[in-house]
Design a protein around this motif. Sequence first.
Motif, PDB file in Angstrom:
ATOM      1  N   ASP A  47       0.806  -1.214   0.000  1.00 48.29           N
ATOM      2  CA  ASP A  47       0.000   0.000   0.000  1.00 48.29           C
ATOM      3  C   ASP A  47       0.849   1.278   0.000  1.00 48.29           C
ATOM      4  N   LEU A  48       1.777   1.308  -0.923  1.00 48.47           N
ATOM      5  CA  LEU A  48       2.626   2.485  -1.100  1.00 48.47           C
ATOM      6  C   LEU A  48       2.098   3.276  -2.292  1.00 48.47           C
ATOM      7  N   PRO A  49       2.388   4.588  -2.347  1.00 46.43           N
ATOM      8  CA  PRO A  49       1.827   5.407  -3.431  1.00 46.43           C
ATOM      9  C   PRO A  49       2.379   5.021  -4.822  1.00 46.43           C
ATOM     10  N   ILE A  50       1.525   5.222  -5.846  1.00 43.76           N
ATOM     11  CA  ILE A  50       1.918   4.923  -7.226  1.00 43.76           C
ATOM     12  C   ILE A  50       1.712   6.189  -8.059  1.00 43.76           C
ATOM     13  N   PRO A  51       2.588   7.170  -7.905  1.00 47.73           N
ATOM     14  CA  PRO A  51       2.359   8.438  -8.604  1.00 47.73           C
ATOM     15  C   PRO A  51       2.596   8.306 -10.123  1.00 47.73           C
ATOM     16  N   ALA A  52       1.678   8.912 -10.894  1.00 45.16           N
ATOM     17  CA  ALA A  52       1.834   8.899 -12.347  1.00 45.16           C
ATOM     18  C   ALA A  52       2.881   9.927 -12.738  1.00 45.16           C
ATOM     19  N   ILE A  53       3.655   9.618 -13.779  1.00 44.39           N
ATOM     20  CA  ILE A  53       4.687  10.549 -14.226  1.00 44.39           C
ATOM     21  C   ILE A  53       4.613  10.839 -15.711  1.00 44.39           C
ATOM     22  N   SER A  54       3.603  10.247 -16.378  1.00 46.87           N
ATOM     23  CA  SER A  54       3.516  10.480 -17.813  1.00 46.87           C
ATOM     24  C   SER A  54       2.046  10.570 -18.181  1.00 46.87           C
ATOM     25  N   ASP A  55       1.755  11.416 -19.162  1.00 46.58           N
ATOM     26  CA  ASP A  55       0.353  11.530 -19.556  1.00 46.58           C
ATOM     27  C   ASP A  55      -0.119  10.297 -20.331  1.00 46.58           C
ATOM     28  N   ALA A  56       0.819   9.398 -20.633  1.00 49.96           N
ATOM     29  CA  ALA A  56       0.433   8.177 -21.342  1.00 49.96           C
ATOM     30  C   ALA A  56      -0.007   7.084 -20.370  1.00 49.96           C
ATOM     31  N   GLN A  57       0.321   7.259 -19.107  1.00 52.88           N
ATOM     32  CA  GLN A  57      -0.009   6.216 -18.137  1.00 52.88           C
ATOM     33  C   GLN A  57      -1.487   6.320 -17.758  1.00 52.88           C
ATOM     34  N   GLN A  58      -2.255   5.320 -18.167  1.00 55.62           N
ATOM     35  CA  GLN A  58      -3.699   5.395 -17.998  1.00 55.62           C
ATOM     36  C   GLN A  58      -4.211   4.535 -16.833  1.00 55.62           C
ATOM     37  N   ASN A  59      -3.909   3.248 -16.874  1.00 58.44           N
ATOM     38  CA  ASN A  59      -4.532   2.334 -15.916  1.00 58.44           C
ATOM     39  C   ASN A  59      -3.586   1.918 -14.806  1.00 58.44           C
ATOM     40  N   LEU A  60      -3.102   2.895 -14.076  1.00 59.76           N
ATOM     41  CA  LEU A  60      -2.125   2.568 -13.039  1.00 59.76           C
ATOM     42  C   LEU A  60      -2.732   1.764 -11.898  1.00 59.76           C
ATOM     43  N   GLU A  61      -4.061   1.700 -11.854  1.00 59.19           N
ATOM     44  CA  GLU A  61      -4.687   0.838 -10.857  1.00 59.19           C
ATOM     45  C   GLU A  61      -4.535  -0.621 -11.246  1.00 59.19           C
ATOM     46  N   GLU A  62      -4.362  -0.860 -12.546  1.00 60.96           N
ATOM     47  CA  GLU A  62      -4.309  -2.241 -13.057  1.00 60.96           C
ATOM     48  C   GLU A  62      -2.881  -2.764 -13.138  1.00 60.96           C
ATOM     49  N   ALA A  63      -1.992  -1.939 -13.669  1.00 58.09           N
ATOM     50  CA  ALA A  63      -0.632  -2.405 -13.875  1.00 58.09           C
ATOM     51  C   ALA A  63       0.288  -1.224 -14.133  1.00 58.09           C
ATOM     52  N   ALA A  64       1.583  -1.474 -14.043  1.00 55.37           N
ATOM     53  CA  ALA A  64       2.560  -0.433 -14.354  1.00 55.37           C
ATOM     54  C   ALA A  64       2.615  -0.235 -15.868  1.00 55.37           C
ATOM     55  N   ASP A  65       3.093   0.920 -16.293  1.00 51.37           N
ATOM     56  CA  ASP A  65       3.239   1.184 -17.714  1.00 51.37           C
ATOM     57  C   ASP A  65       4.669   1.641 -17.966  1.00 51.37           C
ATOM     58  N   ALA A  66       5.446   0.768 -18.552  1.00 51.44           N
ATOM     59  CA  ALA A  66       6.871   1.038 -18.719  1.00 51.44           C
ATOM     60  C   ALA A  66       7.201   1.684 -20.057  1.00 51.44           C
ATOM     61  N   SER A  67       6.198   2.033 -20.822  1.00 51.07           N
ATOM     62  CA  SER A  67       6.488   2.560 -22.160  1.00 51.07           C
ATOM     63  C   SER A  67       7.125   3.943 -22.068  1.00 51.07           C
ATOM     64  N   LYS A  68       7.790   4.327 -23.151  1.00 46.42           N
ATOM     65  CA  LYS A  68       8.472   5.622 -23.176  1.00 46.42           C
ATOM     66  C   LYS A  68       7.648   6.648 -23.950  1.00 46.42           C
ATOM     67  N   GLU A  69       6.379   6.308 -24.156  1.00 47.22           N
ATOM     68  CA  GLU A  69       5.490   7.210 -24.894  1.00 47.22           C
ATOM     69  C   GLU A  69       5.041   8.356 -23.995  1.00 47.22           C
ATOM     70  N   GLY A  70       4.475   9.358 -24.608  1.00 47.80           N
ATOM     71  CA  GLY A  70       3.821  10.416 -23.854  1.00 47.80           C
ATOM     72  C   GLY A  70       4.771  11.481 -23.316  1.00 47.80           C
TER      73      GLY A  70
END
Length: 950
Positions: A420-443
């Motif tokens: 239960d640690l925070p999962i801050p978004a860092i890219s406008d391409a990251q959409q479903n951070l509740e579901e999974a991480a997004d390692a893409s370099k897009e956005g």
Amino acid sequence: MAVYNPSEIEKKWQAFWDKNETYKVDIDTSKPKFYVLDMFPYPSGAGLHVGHPLGYIASDIYSRYKKLKGFNVLHPMGFDSFGLPAEQYAIQTGQHPAITTEKNIETYIGQMKNIGFGYDWSREIRTSSPEYYKWTQWIFMQLFNSWYNKDTDQAEDIETLEALFAKGGSAAANAVCEDELAEFTAEEWNALSEEEKYKTTLDYRLTYLSESMVNFCPELGMVLSNDEVKDGVSERGGYPVIQKKMRQWMMRITAYCDRLIDGLENVDWSHSLKEQQKNWIGRSQGASVKFPVAESDLLKERAFEGKVEVFTTRIDTIYGVSFMVLAPEHEWVDTLTTPEQKDAIEAYKLETQKRSELDRMSDVKTVSGAFTGSYCVNPVNGEQVPIWIADYVLAGYGTGAVMAVPSGDQRDWNFAKHFDLPIPAISDAQQNLEEAADASKEGKYINSGMINGMEYQPAVDTLISWIEENKVGKGKINYRLRDAVFARQRYWGEPVPVYFKENGLPYLVDESDLPIVLPEIDEYKPTETGEPPLGRAKGWKYVPQPPTPSPKGEGEFVSYDYELSTMPGWAGSSWYWYRYMDAKNDDAFASKEALDYWQDVDLYVGGTEHATGHLLYSRFWNKFLKDKGFVKQEEFAKKLINQGMIQGRSSFVYRVKNTEVPTFVSYGLRKQYETQRLHVDVNIVDNDILDVEAFKTTRLDVPENAEFILENGQYKCGSEVEKMSKSKYNVVNPDVLVDRYGADTLRLYEMFLGPLTEAKPWDTKGIEGTSRFLKKLWRLFFDQNGSSLLVDDKGTPEELKALHKAIKKVGADIEGFSFNTSVSNFMICVNELTDLKCHKKEILEQLLIIISPYAPHIAEELWARMGKEEGSITSQEFPAFNEEYLKEDEIEYPIQIGGKVRVKLSFPAETSKGDIEKAVLANDEVIKWMDGKPLRKIIVVPKRIVNVVV
RNA sequence: GCCGGGGUGGUGGAACUGGUAGACACGCAGGACUUAAAAUCCUGUGAGCCGAAACGCUCGUACGGGUUCGACCCCCGUCCCCGGUACCA
């Protein structure tokens, strides 16, 4: 001798080659050189099975072919004769490994000579002979006397390092040396005693002693290199391997990481093998960043002040860091743990220790970890993040600590979710951070301070320059490859040419004392005090020359203890190809003349299992020898072919369960019973039909009264392709086949089996085909009564065509390593000549020459029987292919298409003009399509236009 | 998971990398020679259809699409097999 009798002629010619030293080769500057090398075998007690000679046959064919093509071909063989099995046998039986090894080598040589290999046996080498390992020890000494200068990007004498120290202190060296070792000024260096200076340089050398974690196998009592450990157990024997701290000799292979990767560009090795080496070295580009530990009263109390250094390949995600993770073994864990967290951390550390290496690897899904209670500061934004420990971070890679970015890394994400640690978004391409991480370099980056709104590459550039400017980190390349442990606690290996003085420091023996010969010992086990077996050697001491009288007593000289570990198995095999160039030289590992002439290996043939071991270490040593000017080439093997493994085809019988008298049911009827499948020796099975009598007599567990349920009066066996091994009763011995069919048949058949580089099952029954082929070849020369059929007439166009088709294809096949199809082409040629009843010397002579690399014995015999000088076939020229003979059956037919393009078309001779016209007219569509497009040729089969090619 | 290599008759495998798919060999079936066997030789052998026969036709290279006059070969997607590697940050 009326008919083809392989065993007779093969013995005859093998003796002839031996006696006349047919395959002895010397430097001949009038010819271009060609070096064909086989990976030399470890002479095991089991001898060769049919899978082993595959590569040797291919390389033998290739070198014979190259010789016919006018090259001066070096094709040697030797033995990698230090190794574990002989030593284990020695421990069990007391027999000296040298004796076992000698015996096995004799068997190997016998088997190889049986197959008719054209090795230059005068150049044979054995890594366990003192004349050979003298030079392995010598190379060790060269490595010891060298360091790696990153600036000039090569190995240099240790003197150049000392010069740097004298001029600029440690800073001068550390700038050009990967590891930041000591820190001292030039003045401090110059004030050091010789001994202190020597001690300092020890850590910089290409071989060095290091207290390091090693893979230790208690069962074998030895340290293993990473490539000797598979899935947490030893490759040999499958015993558990643990991590242990030990002072070991190391080889600084990591200094060569970049060159080992880059050099792959310039060699003709298989793609997959290059990839394997690249992955093994594991170069990853990124940055190392230091996260200062947040100040606290506790840490002040403990007088701790430090920065957690991490390596990341995604510096662009640094604003997404929401916690840090250290490996449980990280050295700061205890210090960073607060009293409140102590119990949790201790419990967790205990838990990870208990889980064996194997568990930890197989169970990657369970998320676990513990909080230390301390925090550290993200240098880019000053935010404090908690420091955790978790076993998904490995102590052995990078710094043993990671910055966790749950939004961009799945493992961090899993961890964050779980705790239960925070999962801050860092890219406008990251959409479903509740579901999974997004390692893409897009956005574009968000919540990311100085890189907000940027895309990937500019963000990375910005951050790297920022951290470098602010001295909190730097761009860095990390490697997976570790330095290689260069010591084994074993007897049967090369002694390390090092002794220890009273000061505890290692010194090289004098070069004139080489070789340091392996001493005799009474038992091959470690000593009672846990020292390596060499600790048992009585009176084995190094006495520097000239001997100085010892104060200890009369007739005693000053002497020192030798290093007691021996070199690892790969030492002797990492340079052996040079020794073949000048195998008997006692003044150098090879003379300059030999090295200048033979240079490097043009074709290297061997198994892919050495991808990350032998082939990597050899490239490393070769690059070192090149740096020091001893050899010419940066890479030692221009082209490498990996022969595929020959698998066994096991046969099975089906024993009916619960019968009083053992009962076996034939394959086709087995489903009607409840059966147990048992391996049966393939040598008593012919074409899946079991020799029931032989089965009863050879198997002790099968009584005379055993019953067999047959189908069609025969017992049919089941079959399956498996690895060839004794326990599966599917081993086929080449000697048996040589006895029955002859070496030439075996050679042809092994090549015919399939593409050299593919794994393929062995199936003995197919050998009849190549056997028949050689009999047919013989019958072109002699009739059934043994009378010669040879005539002097000129060859007809058909005969010449048949021959030249073979010359063309076989030549191309060998150059392209398609040995299997060239055997087919021989068969086609011989079938055609048989149909044409061609017995003409002019044709057959050339046929023999092109067959001779494949089937040297029969070619020699028939050559001699044609009245040629005995043995002269090996010095012939490979016949030149003449296109004229193949062209003859084509007619040219000019044709105009679409009013502008005029092309000349070739047709098979049997095509009539009328047919061609009809065909062209009937294919109006095709002609229209052809219009306006560039044309090459039109392919016509009788009565039908097939296609047009440019 | 990631990286690499593959998938063609009963079997091993060919097909000059886009041009008659299944060369060559094994196996199998039939035949010749032989008192018999071995050896040797000949014929047939991807599946199916039409035919008395010859000629011929259809389908067919793991599966589904696509590009092309033409695809085992190139492109997209799916399935399967083999090798390497793996909490590599």
